[in-house]
Design a protein around this motif. Structure first.
Motif, PDB file in Angstrom:
ATOM      1  N   ALA A  30       0.589  -1.439   0.633  1.00 13.42           N
ATOM      2  CA  ALA A  30      -0.267   0.528  -0.368  1.00 13.42           C
ATOM      3  C   ALA A  30       0.782   0.985   0.097  1.00 13.42           C
ATOM      4  N   LYS A  31       0.065   1.863  -0.883  1.00  9.70           N
ATOM      5  CA  LYS A  31       1.145   3.442  -0.780  1.00  9.70           C
ATOM      6  C   LYS A  31       1.875   4.020   0.543  1.00  9.70           C
ATOM      7  N   HIS A  32       1.130   4.226   1.638  1.00  7.28           N
ATOM      8  CA  HIS A  32       1.056   4.154   3.086  1.00  7.28           C
ATOM      9  C   HIS A  32       1.988   3.281   3.788  1.00  7.28           C
ATOM     10  N   ARG A  33       2.387   2.024   2.597  1.00  5.22           N
ATOM     11  CA  ARG A  33       3.776   1.561   3.804  1.00  5.22           C
ATOM     12  C   ARG A  33       4.861   1.405   2.780  1.00  5.22           C
ATOM     13  N   LEU A  34       5.495   0.687   2.308  1.00  8.09           N
ATOM     14  CA  LEU A  34       5.768   0.462   1.359  1.00  8.09           C
ATOM     15  C   LEU A  34       6.024   0.444  -0.130  1.00  8.09           C
ATOM     16  N   ASP A  35       4.459   0.959  -0.308  1.00 14.08           N
ATOM     17  CA  ASP A  35       4.565   1.167  -2.178  1.00 14.08           C
ATOM     18  C   ASP A  35       4.839   0.695  -3.233  1.00 14.08           C
ATOM     19  N   ARG A  36       4.264   0.053  -3.153  1.00 18.55           N
ATOM     20  CA  ARG A  36       4.462  -0.581  -4.507  1.00 18.55           C
ATOM     21  C   ARG A  36       3.554  -0.618  -5.395  1.00 18.55           C
ATOM     22  N   GLU A  37       3.905  -1.036  -6.949  1.00 16.01           N
ATOM     23  CA  GLU A  37       2.747  -1.318  -7.901  1.00 16.01           C
ATOM     24  C   GLU A  37       2.131  -1.621  -8.055  1.00 16.01           C
ATOM     25  N   PHE A  38       0.527  -1.739  -8.376  1.00  9.62           N
ATOM     26  CA  PHE A  38      -0.243  -2.676  -7.964  1.00  9.62           C
ATOM     27  C   PHE A  38      -1.054  -2.826  -9.546  1.00  9.62           C
TER      28      PHE A  38
END
Length: 117
Positions: A30-38
């Motif tokens: 999730a953006k507010h965690r590790l911000d990976r692209e889904f």
């Protein structure tokens, strides 16, 4: 929020943990965690994210002395496509999975301290 079936829905309770760890791996993106692209199912980004979540689940299983397993054939097929197209994909996924599992383990360690304060 992560939604998975109740433990009773699994033939073996250990599979509940394997599934939970996989889904927790996704949650770290999730953006507010590790911000990976889904992305949506069937895309390269989706396959990469599945690979990251499954490796993170394997790391978390190892941290809890649970024997990890390989997921469904659909996942493996999409992973192979990614791996064939990018010879560094496994290293990138392993790195992201390591960060994800570390984040989860750090949260689990911090939670009891926060409750005690």
């Amino acid at each position: 929020m992560i939604a998975i079936p109740l433990m009773a829905a699994y033939n073996d309770p250990i599979n509940w943990y394997r599934t939970a760890f996989h889904e927790l791996g996704h949650a770290t993106g999730a953006k507010h965690r590790l911000d990976r692209e889904f992305d949506r199912f069937g895309t390269q980004k989706y396959a990469r994210e599945e690979l990251v979540a499954e490796i993170a689940a394997a790391y978390l299983c190892a941290a809890h002395n649970i024997e990890p397993t390989v997921r469904h054939a659909d996942y493996i097929g999409s992973w192979l496509e990614v791996l064939k197209g990018d010879n560094k994909a496994i290293f990138s996924a392993a790195s992201m999975a390591s960060k994800a599992s570390d984040w989860i383990l750090d949260q689990a360690t911090a939670a009891p301290k926060a409750l005690a304060a």
